[in-house]
Scaffold this motif. Structure first.
Motif, mmCIF file in Angstrom:
data_model
loop_
_atom_site.group_PDB
_atom_site.id
_atom_site.type_symbol
_atom_site.label_atom_id
_atom_site.label_comp_id
_atom_site.label_asym_id
_atom_site.label_seq_id
_atom_site.Cartn_x
_atom_site.Cartn_y
_atom_site.Cartn_z
ATOM 1 N N CYS A 20 -16.597 49.514 56.453
ATOM 2 C CA CYS A 20 -16.673 48.618 57.600
ATOM 3 C C CYS A 20 -16.827 47.186 57.104
ATOM 4 C CB CYS A 20 -17.843 49.008 58.490
ATOM 5 S SG CYS A 20 -17.623 50.660 59.200
ATOM 6 N N VAL A 21 -16.305 46.235 57.857
ATOM 7 C CA VAL A 21 -16.249 44.845 57.397
ATOM 8 C C VAL A 21 -17.231 43.974 58.172
ATOM 9 C CG1 VAL A 21 -14.739 42.840 57.075
ATOM 10 C CG2 VAL A 21 -13.845 45.151 56.707
ATOM 11 N N ALA A 22 -17.931 43.128 57.414
ATOM 12 C CA ALA A 22 -18.871 42.174 57.994
ATOM 13 C C ALA A 22 -18.471 40.761 57.589
ATOM 14 C CB ALA A 22 -20.295 42.468 57.515
ATOM 15 N N LEU A 23 -18.677 39.828 58.513
ATOM 16 C CA LEU A 23 -18.464 38.421 58.243
ATOM 17 C C LEU A 23 -19.781 37.866 57.715
ATOM 18 C CD1 LEU A 23 -16.556 35.923 60.352
ATOM 19 C CD2 LEU A 23 -18.925 35.390 59.833
ATOM 20 N N SER A 24 -19.738 37.253 56.522
ATOM 21 C CA SER A 24 -20.945 36.758 55.871
ATOM 22 C C SER A 24 -21.140 35.277 56.143
ATOM 23 C CB SER A 24 -20.858 36.995 54.360
ATOM 24 O OG SER A 24 -21.926 36.358 53.703
ATOM 25 N N LEU A 25 -22.287 34.919 56.709
ATOM 26 C CA LEU A 25 -22.595 33.507 56.944
ATOM 27 C C LEU A 25 -22.982 32.816 55.647
ATOM 28 C CD1 LEU A 25 -24.576 33.706 60.312
ATOM 29 C CD2 LEU A 25 -22.137 33.303 59.939
ATOM 30 N N THR A 26 -23.607 33.530 54.734
ATOM 31 C CA THR A 26 -23.993 32.929 53.453
ATOM 32 C C THR A 26 -22.780 32.679 52.557
ATOM 33 O OG1 THR A 26 -24.448 35.116 52.528
ATOM 34 C CG2 THR A 26 -26.312 33.921 53.481
ATOM 35 N N ALA A 27 -21.686 33.360 52.819
ATOM 36 C CA ALA A 27 -20.454 33.159 52.052
ATOM 37 C C ALA A 27 -19.432 32.378 52.885
ATOM 38 C CB ALA A 27 -19.877 34.498 51.612
ATOM 39 N N GLN A 28 -19.920 31.507 53.791
ATOM 40 C CA GLN A 28 -19.064 30.630 54.589
ATOM 41 C C GLN A 28 -18.016 31.367 55.414
ATOM 42 O OE1 GLN A 28 -19.890 27.396 54.881
ATOM 43 N NE2 GLN A 28 -21.599 28.029 53.617
ATOM 44 N N GLY A 29 -18.384 32.524 55.942
ATOM 45 C CA GLY A 29 -17.477 33.272 56.813
ATOM 46 C C GLY A 29 -16.543 34.213 56.076
ATOM 47 N N ARG A 30 -16.740 34.361 54.790
ATOM 48 C CA ARG A 30 -15.909 35.309 54.033
ATOM 49 C C ARG A 30 -16.347 36.725 54.387
ATOM 50 N NH1 ARG A 30 -11.933 32.637 51.604
ATOM 51 N NH2 ARG A 30 -12.564 30.682 50.688
ATOM 52 N N TRP A 31 -15.467 37.694 54.114
ATOM 53 C CA TRP A 31 -15.711 39.072 54.504
ATOM 54 C C TRP A 31 -16.236 39.902 53.351
ATOM 55 C CZ3 TRP A 31 -10.585 40.615 57.411
ATOM 56 C CH2 TRP A 31 -10.378 39.744 58.479
ATOM 57 N N HIS A 32 -17.112 40.846 53.707
ATOM 58 C CA HIS A 32 -17.629 41.840 52.762
ATOM 59 C C HIS A 32 -17.428 43.225 53.362
ATOM 60 C CE1 HIS A 32 -20.789 38.795 51.034
ATOM 61 N NE2 HIS A 32 -19.542 38.460 50.765
#
Length: 195
Positions: A166-178
């Motif tokens: 499942c994919v999450a949008l990371s705020l600490t990575a400036q909106g990049r996906w994990h």
């Protein structure tokens, strides 16, 4: 339903009741016309109900947009309670939307900024992208192939293999996906398409 809606339904009921109580004609030739009139009336009622339901949907969508944020032809609404991916997806569907699916960099940036404003202490939000069915083939929650990706390449994402689907949008990575384990608890954003 507001006062204008109640008044509209009362007027409609009165008109329909009045038409339904008119006396039938005694001539045999008038009978087919009455059936046509009844069919026309049924058609009009069906059209009115479709309009009423459409207006209800628009009103609900406007309420969502007022509580959330409007971006392009979508409204986003962040949910307060963290949930597992599947629970988050089901919650969005129950409310008439889906988990947010960024389709390009601009949508991804707007989603990131909205998530940051609504929950400043949270680091990641579920989005509607997954590779649960076939490893490495990412689809949205509607099973449509995803053509825009915003992976966090600095962290060599996606890294999870079959374990993280499942994919999450990371705020600490400036909106990049994990990619993440679907059972993790995260906040999420629902999206609603504006017709």
């Amino acid at each position: 339903m507001g006062r204008p809606g109640v008044v509209f339904l009362l007027v409609l009921f009165t008109v329909l009741t009045h038409q339904g109580t008119s006396l039938p004609s005694r001539s045999r030739k008038a009978a087919p016309a009455r059936l046509t009139d009844e069919d026309d009336l049924k058609t009009q009622i069906s059209k009115l109900w479709l309009e009423v339901n459409s207006l209800k949907e628009m009103q609900a969508l406007q309420t969502v947009c007022l509580r959330g944020v409007k971006a392009h032809r979508k409204c986003y609404l962040a949910m307060e309670e963290p949930k597992h991916y599947h629970e988050a997806n089901e919650d969005c569907i129950a409310q008439g939307g889906t988990l947010a699916i960024p389709r390009d960099l601009q949508e991804n940036s707007e989603l990131r900024d909205y998530a940051r404003r609504t929950a400043p202490g949270w680091r990641e939000f579920w989005i509607g992208v997954t590779d649960m069915v076939t490893e490495g083939q990412y689809v949205d929650v509607n099973s449509a192939p995803v053509s825009f990706f915003h992976w966090d390449r600095a962290k060599k994402q996606p890294t999870g293999g079959k374990r993280e689907s499942c994919v999450a949008l990371s705020l600490t990575a400036q909106g990049r996906w994990h990619d993440q384990v679907c059972r993790a608890l995260k906040k999420y954003v629902c999206e609603y398409l504006i017709p």
